[in-house]
Write an enzyme that holds these catalytic residues in place. Structure first.
Site, mmCIF file in Angstrom:
data_model
loop_
_atom_site.group_PDB
_atom_site.id
_atom_site.type_symbol
_atom_site.label_atom_id
_atom_site.label_comp_id
_atom_site.label_asym_id
_atom_site.label_seq_id
_atom_site.Cartn_x
_atom_site.Cartn_y
_atom_site.Cartn_z
ATOM 1 C CE LYS A 61 -1.979 3.421 2.519
ATOM 2 N NZ LYS A 61 -1.446 4.255 3.597
ATOM 3 C CG ASP B 7 -7.085 3.253 1.782
ATOM 4 O OD1 ASP B 7 -7.747 2.806 0.850
ATOM 5 O OD2 ASP B 7 -7.379 4.300 2.381
#
Length: 218
Positions: A123, A142
């Site tokens: 991420k 996320d």
DNA sequence: CTCCCGATAT
DNA sequence: ATATCAGGAG
């Protein structure tokens, strides 16, 4: 992986793009190092909180050497309000040292290298690559992207890496970064984690999870 | 799987 | 009081 749910993707994505033209990241940064630091700090915190901290932090820590040589307890105090401050301080310092020792003091611009930094997984790496270097390596998944991708029927997986893979097959490569930012914006503004405002959602009529029973049909 | 953890909204 | 926030490591 049922085709019926996935079939709504093109319409949903077109409507969301119209709703959020030119989505921009909320984190403040001026260079790849600041972006990396802000993104590491952003775990389980809000961008408002992160910007509050980094506005002072970036005046004090201007290079990787400032993080590498910092007194760890002082660094912990400087990032305290972001939460997880012990882990994050350690990650910032150790990442800075790896950058100095293995990458010539420059934030790496390859996924493979970024993943060697402690505190950095896909991420964070995807964000740094996309916004810091313009590299389209993947899609940042996320908590918002995960929640909306699930609610909108874009994936049935729960593992963020598998979700990312599903999304990469759906979304045009040129739109990967905008896609993440758009889902985050829509998640923050409308598709709330606790109580989604389906009545104000531009795609509620296409959403498999829409709470409004009237517009789900047809 | 658990743990890390403060700030804010509900 | 509880849920949530641009997650990642062990």
């Amino acid at each position: 992986m049922t085709a019926s749910k996935l079939s709504n993707f093109p319409q949903i994505w077109e409507l969301l793009k119209k709703e959020y033209p030119d989505p921009q990241p909320a984190l403040h940064f001026k260079n790849p190092l600041e972006l990396l630091v802000a993104t590491i700090l952003s775990a389980q915190s809000t961008d408002v909180q992160i910007n509050k901290v980094t506005s002072e932090l970036f005046k004090k820590y201007r290079s990787v050497f400032d993080y590498a040589d910092a007194d760890i307890s002082e660094l912990e105090k400087d990032i305290y309000s972001t939460g997880f401050y012990r882990n994050k301080a350690k990650h910032l310092q150790q990442s800075a040292r790896v950058i100095i020792e293995d990458f010539g003091g420059e934030v790496p611009s390859k996924m493979e290298d970024l993943l060697k930094l402690p505190g950095v997984a896909r991420k964070t790496a995807n964000i740094v690559l996309a916004r810091g270097f313009g590299v389209k390596a993947g899609i940042a998944v996320d908590t918002h992207v995960k929640r909306l991708a699930t609610r909108l029927g874009f994936t049935e997986n729960k593992d963020p890496v598998k979700i990312e893979k599903d999304l990469m097959e759906l979304v045009d490569r040129n739109e990967w970064d905008d896609f993440s930012l758009t889902l985050i914006l829509h998640g923050r503004n409308v598709c709330f984690a606790r109580k989604p405002a389906c009545g104000q959602c531009v795609v509620h009529h296409l959403c498999p999870s829409s709470i409004n029973p009237i517009s789900k049909q047809l």
